[in-house]
Design an enzyme around this catalytic site. Structure first.
Site, PDB file in Angstrom:
ATOM      1  N   ASP A  84      12.897   2.620   8.834  1.00  0.00           N
ATOM      2  CA  ASP A  84      13.387   3.585   9.816  1.00  0.00           C
ATOM      3  C   ASP A  84      13.130   3.029  11.210  1.00  0.00           C
ATOM      4  OD1 ASP A  84      13.885   5.144   7.643  1.00  0.00           O
ATOM      5  OD2 ASP A  84      12.466   6.740   8.149  1.00  0.00           O
ATOM      6  N   ASP A  89      20.208  16.165   2.989  1.00  0.00           N
ATOM      7  CA  ASP A  89      18.795  16.389   3.277  1.00  0.00           C
ATOM      8  C   ASP A  89      18.550  17.887   3.256  1.00  0.00           C
ATOM      9  OD1 ASP A  89      18.772  13.617   3.850  1.00  0.00           O
ATOM     10  OD2 ASP A  89      19.380  14.026   5.907  1.00  0.00           O
TER      11      ASP A  89
END
Length: 240
Positions: free
Chosen positions: A8, A129
């Site tokens: 990330d 998500d």
């Protein structure tokens, strides 16, 4: 099953978040390219990369990092975070990225998904998500009233072949995968499911494999040392 180690990126740095909270940002590695090459040396074929800045503000300020990994490693790169237009999809896919992940736009602009799938087929993934079963958007800062299985079915019906499912309450916690929800999403649609969030040890890899998932993303577990990437890849390939 394939294993996708994760990097990330926020402000050009390799970081991890806890339950998607930007206030918990923690630097986990000095060099993204050295980290990616270490993943490759461990036997990884894919890498999962997320633009955390892009997820919040729909910019691509970290794009050169993702393109660099695609150009200068042998890894296939999938990228998500801030992909809200067909131009961004095209920019990534024409410059060496193997697969792009459309997240928030799948809820807010499903036509983008339809257009992208029509043009690029299996190189498009959708990121779902969820928190308490409902889909979150805008870098997990906003909640929708869409149930995760409802969105998965809709995306599968328009031809999406890959869905990355994250239980936000598990992400970055090392508390184990949400096997119940992963099983639910895997059975509700035809898409290939990639698990994300909560992976802690090799037992989580075994659970995802037993569920018949296409792939599992591993981030914090690798950086914290609770999961050996080489062992995870071997287990994922194991046909026993």
């Amino acid at each position: 099953m394939i294993i996708l180690p994760a990097i990330d990126i926020k402000d050009g740095q390799c970081v991890r978040l806890y339950k998607g909270d930007y206030a918990t940002v923690e630097k986990v590695a000095e060099s993204y390219i050295d980290t990616a090459r270490a993943f490759e040396n461990a036997g990884a074929q894919w890498i999962h990369m997320v633009d955390l800045d892009g997820a919040k503000d729909a910019s691509q300020q970290n794009k050169e990092i993702f393109l660099d990994v695609a150009r200068n490693t042998g890894l296939k790169v999938e990228v998500g975070g801030g992909i809200r237009s067909i131009d961004t999809v095209e920019m990534y896919l024409k410059n060496g990225i193997s697969r792009v992940i459309i997240g928030s736009a799948a809820v807010k602009n499903p036509q983008l998904v339809r257009d992208a799938v029509k043009e690029y087929g299996s190189r498009i993934a959708v990121g779902i998500d969820a928190k308490n079963g409902f889909v979150a958007t805008e870098g997990w800062l906003e909640m929708s009233e869409v149930h995760f299985t409802e969105l998965a079915k809709a995306m599968s019906e328009v031809g999406v072949e890959y869905i990355i499912y994250t239980d936000i309450s598990k992400d970055g916690t090392l508390s184990g995968v949400n096997a119940e929800q992963l099983n639910e999403i895997n059975k509700c649609c035809k898409a290939n499911i990639i698990a994300s969030g909560g992976v802690h040890t090799i037992e989580d890899i075994k659970i995802c494999k037993k569920l018949g998932l296409y792939g599992t993303i591993c981030g914090k577990s690798i950086y914290s040392g609770t999961l050996d990437l080489k062992q995870a890849i071997a287990e994922a390939k194991n046909d026993k």
